[in-house]
Write a protein that holds these residues in place. Structure first.
Motif, PDB file in Angstrom:
ATOM      1  N   PHE A 258       4.353   1.593   1.954  1.00  0.00           N
ATOM      2  CA  PHE A 258       5.192   2.547   1.214  1.00  0.00           C
ATOM      3  C   PHE A 258       4.867   3.997   1.548  1.00  0.00           C
ATOM      4  N   TYR A 259       5.924   4.814   1.557  1.00  0.00           N
ATOM      5  CA  TYR A 259       5.748   6.252   1.471  1.00  0.00           C
ATOM      6  C   TYR A 259       5.939   6.620   0.002  1.00  0.00           C
ATOM      7  N   ASN A 260       4.976   7.342  -0.577  1.00  0.00           N
ATOM      8  CA  ASN A 260       4.977   7.604  -2.026  1.00  0.00           C
ATOM      9  C   ASN A 260       4.969   9.114  -2.295  1.00  0.00           C
ATOM     10  N   ASP A 261       5.800   9.565  -3.240  1.00  0.00           N
ATOM     11  CA  ASP A 261       5.798  11.007  -3.531  1.00  0.00           C
ATOM     12  C   ASP A 261       6.366  11.259  -4.922  1.00  0.00           C
TER      13      ASP A 261
ATOM     14  N   GLY B 158       8.994   0.672   2.261  1.00  0.00           N
ATOM     15  CA  GLY B 158       9.437   1.062   0.935  1.00  0.00           C
ATOM     16  C   GLY B 158       9.186   2.524   0.613  1.00  0.00           C
ATOM     17  N   ILE B 159       9.930   2.975  -0.401  1.00  0.00           N
ATOM     18  CA  ILE B 159       9.729   4.316  -0.937  1.00  0.00           C
ATOM     19  C   ILE B 159       9.191   4.169  -2.351  1.00  0.00           C
ATOM     20  N   GLY B 160       8.108   4.872  -2.613  1.00  0.00           N
ATOM     21  CA  GLY B 160       7.573   4.918  -3.977  1.00  0.00           C
ATOM     22  C   GLY B 160       7.991   6.229  -4.619  1.00  0.00           C
ATOM     23  N   MET B 161       8.807   6.118  -5.650  1.00  0.00           N
ATOM     24  CA  MET B 161       9.148   7.324  -6.426  1.00  0.00           C
ATOM     25  C   MET B 161       8.135   7.350  -7.557  1.00  0.00           C
ATOM     26  N   GLN B 162       7.277   8.357  -7.554  1.00  0.00           N
ATOM     27  CA  GLN B 162       6.198   8.338  -8.556  1.00  0.00           C
ATOM     28  C   GLN B 162       6.754   8.274  -9.976  1.00  0.00           C
ATOM     29  N   GLY B 163       7.681   9.184 -10.287  1.00  0.00           N
ATOM     30  CA  GLY B 163       8.274   9.124 -11.625  1.00  0.00           C
ATOM     31  C   GLY B 163       7.447   9.809 -12.706  1.00  0.00           C
ATOM     32  N   HIS B 164       6.838  10.945 -12.373  1.00  0.00           N
ATOM     33  CA  HIS B 164       6.207  11.753 -13.427  1.00  0.00           C
ATOM     34  C   HIS B 164       7.312  12.633 -14.021  1.00  0.00           C
ATOM     35  N   TYR B 165       7.947  12.112 -15.027  1.00  0.00           N
ATOM     36  CA  TYR B 165       9.136  12.750 -15.570  1.00  0.00           C
ATOM     37  C   TYR B 165       8.834  13.462 -16.891  1.00  0.00           C
TER      38      TYR B 165
ATOM     39  N   TRP C  93       0.819  -1.215   0.000  1.00  0.00           N
ATOM     40  CA  TRP C  93       0.000   0.000   0.000  1.00  0.00           C
ATOM     41  C   TRP C  93       0.850   1.261   0.000  1.00  0.00           C
ATOM     42  N   ASP C  94       0.421   2.251  -0.770  1.00  0.00           N
ATOM     43  CA  ASP C  94       0.932   3.608  -0.593  1.00  0.00           C
ATOM     44  C   ASP C  94       0.154   4.158   0.591  1.00  0.00           C
ATOM     45  N   VAL C  95       0.762   4.083   1.765  1.00  0.00           N
ATOM     46  CA  VAL C  95       0.028   4.451   2.983  1.00  0.00           C
ATOM     47  C   VAL C  95      -0.148   5.962   3.040  1.00  0.00           C
ATOM     48  N   VAL C  96       0.948   6.678   2.823  1.00  0.00           N
ATOM     49  CA  VAL C  96       0.869   8.143   2.795  1.00  0.00           C
ATOM     50  C   VAL C  96       1.442   8.614   1.469  1.00  0.00           C
ATOM     51  N   ASN C  97       0.722   9.518   0.845  1.00  0.00           N
ATOM     52  CA  ASN C  97       1.081  10.006  -0.482  1.00  0.00           C
ATOM     53  C   ASN C  97       1.366  11.509  -0.421  1.00  0.00           C
TER      54      ASN C  97
END
Ligand code: XIL
Length: 387
Positions: free
Chosen positions: A194-197, A225-232, A149-153
């Motif tokens: 995951f922390y996602n940003d 985990g770390i979620g790197m969103q990746g809107h590049y 889960w992306d717990v906090v976004n």
């Protein structure tokens, strides 16, 4: 004997040439992306729109082995009013995904300042209880089906502050992140959290994320985990992504790219207007609308119709996007041992949140006609030559 060998060699060469030509660029024929990149998982954001189109479902099944609901698991969708849950769409998506024997489902997202119903953060004496109940209900519903889960976004500030000034910090204070992860772990001890940003390649934001997760680990908060969103986009410097991966690897947590798309490969309204001598000064509403249009949030056309891209523009866009993907995947290759999953924020160019009436992006590896793009072949070549 010699001639015989030559003949066999010639026939083999011809066969190879023919099969390469035969393979073509049909997305339903080319090597599955998930096989190319294995053991890295390859994901896609999908949702109801995917299930209404056979080709989208087929494309998913062939190339992807992880999925995220683009919108339907967000709090505004699952619990718009307190205690009233709606899981119809995400249930259908989850059933479809798990019907593919090798596919897994990510959960996105539990706590975010956007797409968040106001009841969650309107009372500071109830906010933690409400947060807990929301997290418990959603995670219980998907227990055994959604593995992470992306717990906090998107909680980190883009400016000088540490955390974003949002309804969450205003109502619950600075500790809401720790609490969300503790509740999530209680709700489903098997889920990876995951922390996602976005923008985590930015040096300041990278460092804040590093400190955030490091602090959580030191306090014994269950973050995995770390979620790197990746809107590049096509103009950015991909060595910043390399540097972030190196930094995050120090933490020993899982790293995923969770929302990859590469934008900016096409003319937008602002440059069109400039070309037509209609540019408006900085800071006007027009510019803000253009910014929003570029990120998919604004659908008005302000009186300016975007013409279809010309073939030349399309080719230009394609080469920019291909080059950006080559750069991105060169970085991924270097860090491949620490990257768990790469999720694209869509399946193919026929649908992306980046596209609006005023801007056509081509952010993926498959085009709108289910053809593998040059970017797909660039990634494949890079991967086949991996050392
Ligand atoms: C986007 C969706 O793609 C859009 O359809 C929706 O209108 C807005 O949200 N960061 C996130 C995602 O974490 O949930 C966002 O998805 C894109 C930015």
């Amino acid at each position: 004997m010699k001639t015989g060998k030559l003949l066999i060699f010639g026939a083999a060469a011809l066969l190879t040439a023919c099969s390469a030509a035969y393979e073509g660029n049909d997305a339903f024929q080319v090597t599955p992306l998930k096989d190319i990149l294995a053991p890295i998982r390859v994901g896609a954001a999908i949702d109801n729109w995917t299930l209404q189109n056979e080709q989208n479902m087929e494309l998913f099944s062939r190339h992807f082995n992880s999925a995220t609901c683009e919108n339907s698991m967000k709090p505004i969708e699952t619990e718009r009013n307190e205690g009233e849950f709606t899981f119809d769409t995400p249930d259908k998506v989850t059933d479809f995904v798990l019907g593919n024997k090798d596919a897994v489902m990510r959960g996105h997202c539990l706590i975010w300042h956007s797409q968040c119903p106001s009841w969650l953060t309107e009372d500071s004496t109830l906010v933690f209880q409400r947060m807990k109940e929301h997290i418990f209900a959603v995670m219980n519903h998907y227990k055994g089906k959604v593995y992470c889960w992306d717990v906090v976004n998107e909680a980190i500030d883009d400016g000088p502050g540490f955390l974003r000034n949002s309804q969450w910090t205003r109502c619950a204070g600075q500790h809401f992140i720790d609490s969300a992860f503790v509740y999530a772990h209680q709700a489903d001890p098997d889920a990876l959290l995951f922390y996602n940003d976005y923008g985590l390649n930015n040096p300041q934001k990278r460092e804040k994320c590093y400190q955030l997760v490091k602090g959580m680990l030191e306090r014994g908060i269950p973050v995995h985990g770390i979620g790197m969103q990746g809107h590049y986009n096509v103009t950015m410097d991909y060595s910043t992504v390399d540097e972030s991966l190196t930094r995050f690897e120090e933490l020993g947590v899982l790293i995923q790219f969770t929302e990859l798309d590469i934008a900016g490969g096409g003319p937008d309204r602002r440059s069109m207007r400039r070309q037509m001598g209609q540019d408006r000064p900085n800071g006007t509403q027009g510019q803000q609308q253009d910014q929003m249009a570029a990120f998919g949030g604004y659908s008005g056309n302000g009186g300016l119709q975007m013409p279809e891209l010309t073939d030349e523009q399309k080719m230009h866009q394609d080469s920019l996007v291909t080059e950006a993907y080559r750069k991105f995947f060169t970085v991924v290759k270097k860090h491949r041992k620490s990257i768990h999953t790469i999720t694209f924020w869509g399946l193919s160019d026929n649908y992306s949140w980046l596209n609006s009436r005023s801007r056509q992006n081509a952010p993926f590896l498959f085009d709108g006609e289910y053809k593998a793009k040059n970017a797909y072949f660039a990634v494949r070549e890079l991967w086949n030559n991996r050392k």
